[in-house]
Design an enzyme around this catalytic site. Structure first.
Site, PDB file in Angstrom:
ATOM      1  N   LYS A 196       0.834  -1.213   0.000  1.00 30.66           N
ATOM      2  CA  LYS A 196       0.000   0.000   0.000  1.00 30.66           C
ATOM      3  C   LYS A 196       0.858   1.247   0.000  1.00 30.66           C
ATOM      4  O   LYS A 196       0.470   2.259  -0.579  1.00 30.66           O
ATOM      5  CB  LYS A 196      -0.972  -0.007   1.180  1.00 30.66           C
ATOM      6  CG  LYS A 196      -1.971  -1.142   1.080  1.00 30.66           C
ATOM      7  CD  LYS A 196      -3.409  -0.723   1.250  1.00 30.66           C
ATOM      8  CE  LYS A 196      -4.298  -1.787   0.650  1.00 30.66           C
ATOM      9  NZ  LYS A 196      -5.580  -1.971   1.246  1.00 30.66           N
ATOM     10  N   LYS A 213      -3.383 -11.232  -7.315  1.00 35.56           N
ATOM     11  CA  LYS A 213      -4.720 -11.505  -6.773  1.00 35.56           C
ATOM     12  C   LYS A 213      -5.756 -10.523  -7.338  1.00 35.56           C
ATOM     13  O   LYS A 213      -5.415  -9.390  -7.691  1.00 35.56           O
ATOM     14  CB  LYS A 213      -4.714 -11.482  -5.238  1.00 35.56           C
ATOM     15  CG  LYS A 213      -4.739 -10.128  -4.592  1.00 35.56           C
ATOM     16  CD  LYS A 213      -5.164 -10.220  -3.116  1.00 35.56           C
ATOM     17  CE  LYS A 213      -5.399  -8.795  -2.607  1.00 35.56           C
ATOM     18  NZ  LYS A 213      -6.058  -8.691  -1.339  1.00 35.56           N
ATOM     19  N   LYS A 229      -9.879  -5.106  -5.520  1.00 38.94           N
ATOM     20  CA  LYS A 229     -10.818  -4.046  -5.874  1.00 38.94           C
ATOM     21  C   LYS A 229     -10.100  -2.771  -6.262  1.00 38.94           C
ATOM     22  O   LYS A 229     -10.690  -1.893  -6.877  1.00 38.94           O
ATOM     23  CB  LYS A 229     -11.862  -3.818  -4.783  1.00 38.94           C
ATOM     24  CG  LYS A 229     -11.375  -3.637  -3.375  1.00 38.94           C
ATOM     25  CD  LYS A 229     -12.597  -3.430  -2.478  1.00 38.94           C
ATOM     26  CE  LYS A 229     -12.561  -4.135  -1.154  1.00 38.94           C
ATOM     27  NZ  LYS A 229     -11.636  -3.598  -0.178  1.00 38.94           N
TER      28      LYS A 229
HETATM   29  P1  ATP Z   1      -7.598  -3.737  -1.832  1.00 41.10           P
HETATM   30  O1  ATP Z   1      -7.515  -3.958  -3.291  1.00 41.10           O
HETATM   31  O2  ATP Z   1      -8.135  -2.400  -1.457  1.00 41.10           O
HETATM   32  O3  ATP Z   1      -6.368  -4.138  -1.099  1.00 41.10           O
HETATM   33  P2  ATP Z   1      -8.963  -6.211  -1.457  1.00 41.10           P
HETATM   34  O4  ATP Z   1      -9.785  -6.484  -2.663  1.00 41.10           O
HETATM   35  O5  ATP Z   1      -7.698  -6.953  -1.314  1.00 41.10           O
HETATM   36  O6  ATP Z   1      -8.738  -4.671  -1.306  1.00 41.10           O
HETATM   37  P3  ATP Z   1      -9.787  -6.351   1.330  1.00 41.10           P
HETATM   38  O7  ATP Z   1     -10.755  -5.349   1.823  1.00 41.10           O
HETATM   39  O8  ATP Z   1      -8.362  -6.184   1.702  1.00 41.10           O
HETATM   40  O9  ATP Z   1      -9.916  -6.505  -0.244  1.00 41.10           O
HETATM   41  O10 ATP Z   1     -10.263  -7.781   1.751  1.00 41.10           O
HETATM   42  C1  ATP Z   1     -11.526  -8.179   2.268  1.00 41.10           C
HETATM   43  C2  ATP Z   1     -11.533  -9.681   2.444  1.00 41.10           C
HETATM   44  O11 ATP Z   1     -11.536 -10.313   1.171  1.00 41.10           O
HETATM   45  C3  ATP Z   1     -10.311 -10.244   3.168  1.00 41.10           C
HETATM   46  O12 ATP Z   1     -10.707 -11.275   4.056  1.00 41.10           O
HETATM   47  C4  ATP Z   1      -9.445 -10.766   2.074  1.00 41.10           C
HETATM   48  O13 ATP Z   1      -8.626 -11.814   2.514  1.00 41.10           O
HETATM   49  C5  ATP Z   1     -10.466 -11.238   1.059  1.00 41.10           C
HETATM   50  N1  ATP Z   1      -9.948 -11.157  -0.285  1.00 41.10           N
HETATM   51  C6  ATP Z   1      -9.606 -10.026  -0.955  1.00 41.10           C
HETATM   52  N2  ATP Z   1      -9.179 -10.306  -2.198  1.00 41.10           N
HETATM   53  C7  ATP Z   1      -9.247 -11.649  -2.324  1.00 41.10           C
HETATM   54  C8  ATP Z   1      -8.960 -12.561  -3.385  1.00 41.10           C
HETATM   55  N3  ATP Z   1      -8.516 -12.142  -4.548  1.00 41.10           N
HETATM   56  N4  ATP Z   1      -9.164 -13.879  -3.175  1.00 41.10           N
HETATM   57  C9  ATP Z   1      -9.633 -14.315  -2.002  1.00 41.10           C
HETATM   58  N5  ATP Z   1      -9.937 -13.516  -0.958  1.00 41.10           N
HETATM   59  C10 ATP Z   1      -9.745 -12.209  -1.103  1.00 41.10           C
END
Ligand code: ATP
Ligand code: LTN
Length: 335
Positions: free
Chosen positions: A115, A197, A200
């Site tokens: 980040k 991964k 969002k």
């Molecule tokens: P950002 O892109 O802002 O880092 P993010 O999409 O990674 O956000 P988070 O808010 O960090 O999402 O995660 C919310 C939940 O979703 C967490 O429990 C995280 O482990 C899960 N998660 C996020 N992305 C994935 C993914 N690609 N596959 C499986 N689980 C995920």
């Protein structure tokens, strides 16, 4: 432990549009666990401001996320679904635990490194101590289990270390939480680059399926998903990361096993397979989307849930906080 049930805590940030990764890696598992445990599900809006937010937008997204929890199948009468910012104990415990966390530990956190490279103009100390606030979330409710996607394991390990360190000094104050990482969907990868991964915050909208995408968009994005050129539906993460990711998504959406899927598409091309994955995901998301739209219209109902659950969360959180304050030597309150 409450009512003889173990306690579960999890949370999600209301930043950006939630993706299929968030659903399969987190929310979907929450729904399967919510009968077995006493559950707390937070919209962690305090975590969100570690990255600059538009206030009106954050408020709107936070409400949409809280509503999505309910639309996805979490019963707000049985589960405590609440906003983190409505429970001031999170901030208070976080301050205390900051004093029991080493900078060396925070320096190792990969999410902080990621980040801070993405937001090089705003590497604030909230971003740095983010994992301590997360530890406070979990420890305040004496959670036994914490369902998260694989990317949050490092934060959970740190939570356990902080809790253990505190308990070693002051006796058994905190329950040591276990991570729960689901069998399928633990790591859904980007549709455009299956070595990354699905996230969002990805700038390429074709890389992620958003939970708000309509069926046509979903099917189109799957059609465009990056795969290899061998045209064989076979699970092999090393050689065929794109197809393996689609198999993982299909497994998560349909509950089918890997071999069953390989057999189903034996001799068929990627076109058929991608269409089937797209349709299964569209079918999975449609009822949730419809319910969310209905719930968002019912202001009085959602407001009632927010108020009642904030009270419940405050009650449990303050119980732990008072105990911690006493242990570290803060003067007793005079009533
Ligand atoms: P950002 O892109 O802002 O880092 P993010 O999409 O990674 O956000 P988070 O808010 O960090 O999402 O995660 C919310 C939940 O979703 C967490 O429990 C995280 O482990 C899960 N998660 C996020 N992305 C994935 C993914 N690609 N596959 C499986 N689980 C995920
Ligand atoms: N850091 C998590 C969100 C989060 C969380 C929590 C998850 C904040 N507090 C407590 C589980 C338990 C994330 O970015 N996904």
């Amino acid at each position: 432990m409450l009512d003889g049930k173990k306690t579960l805590f999890s949370g999600m940030q209301a930043t950006g549009n939630l993706t299929l990764g968030n659903y399969c890696g987190a929310l979907k598992n929450w729904v399967t666990l919510n009968d077995e445990y006493e559950c707390f599900y937070s919209v962690v809006d305090m975590h969100s401001i570690t990255v600059r937010q538009n206030p009106a937008e954050l408020r709107k997204r936070a409400r949409a996320l809280l509503t999505l929890y309910i639309a996805a199948g979490l019963d707000p009468e049985k589960n405590c679904i609440y906003y983190q910012s409505h429970v001031s104990a999170h901030a208070e415990l976080s301050w205390i635990l900051n004093c029991y966390t080493y900078m060396g530990e925070l320096n190792r956190m990969t999410q902080f490194k990621d980040k801070s490279s993405k937001h090089a103009d705003n590497i604030n100390s909230g971003l740095y101590t983010y994992p301590v606030l997360m530890a406070s979330d979990i420890l305040l409710y004496q959670a036994d289990v914490v369902p998260v996607g694989a990317d949050q394991m490092q934060h959970l390990e740190l939570t356990r270390d902080i809790a253990q360190r505190f308990n070693n000094i002051y006796g058994d104050v905190f329950t040591i939480p276990e991570a729960y990482v689901g069998k399928t969907g633990a790591r859904i990868m980007s549709l455009q680059d299956p070595t990354k991964k699905m996230s969002k915050s990805d700038e390429n909208i074709n890389a992620s399926i958003y939970l708000t995408d309509d069926p046509d968009t979903i099917i189109r994005k799957f059609k465009r998903a990056v795969t290899d050129s061998s045209a064989e539906v076979r699970y092999d993460k090393e050689e065929k990361p794109g197809i393996s990711n689609l198999i993982d998504i299909y497994r998560s959406a349909t509950g089918k096993g890997i071999e069953e899927i390989e057999r189903e598409f034996d001799g068929k091309g990627y076109g058929d397979f991608k269409l089937a994955v797209g349709e299964s995901v569209a079918d999975l998301l449609k009822p949730i989307q419809d319910r969310q739209v209905d719930l968002l219209k019912d202001k009085a109902y959602i407001d009632g849930i927010i108020k009642a659950n904030a009270e419940k969360a405050n009650y449990f959180a303050n119980k732990t906080l008072r105990k911690v304050q006493k242990k570290v030597g803060f003067p007793e309150r005079i009533r």
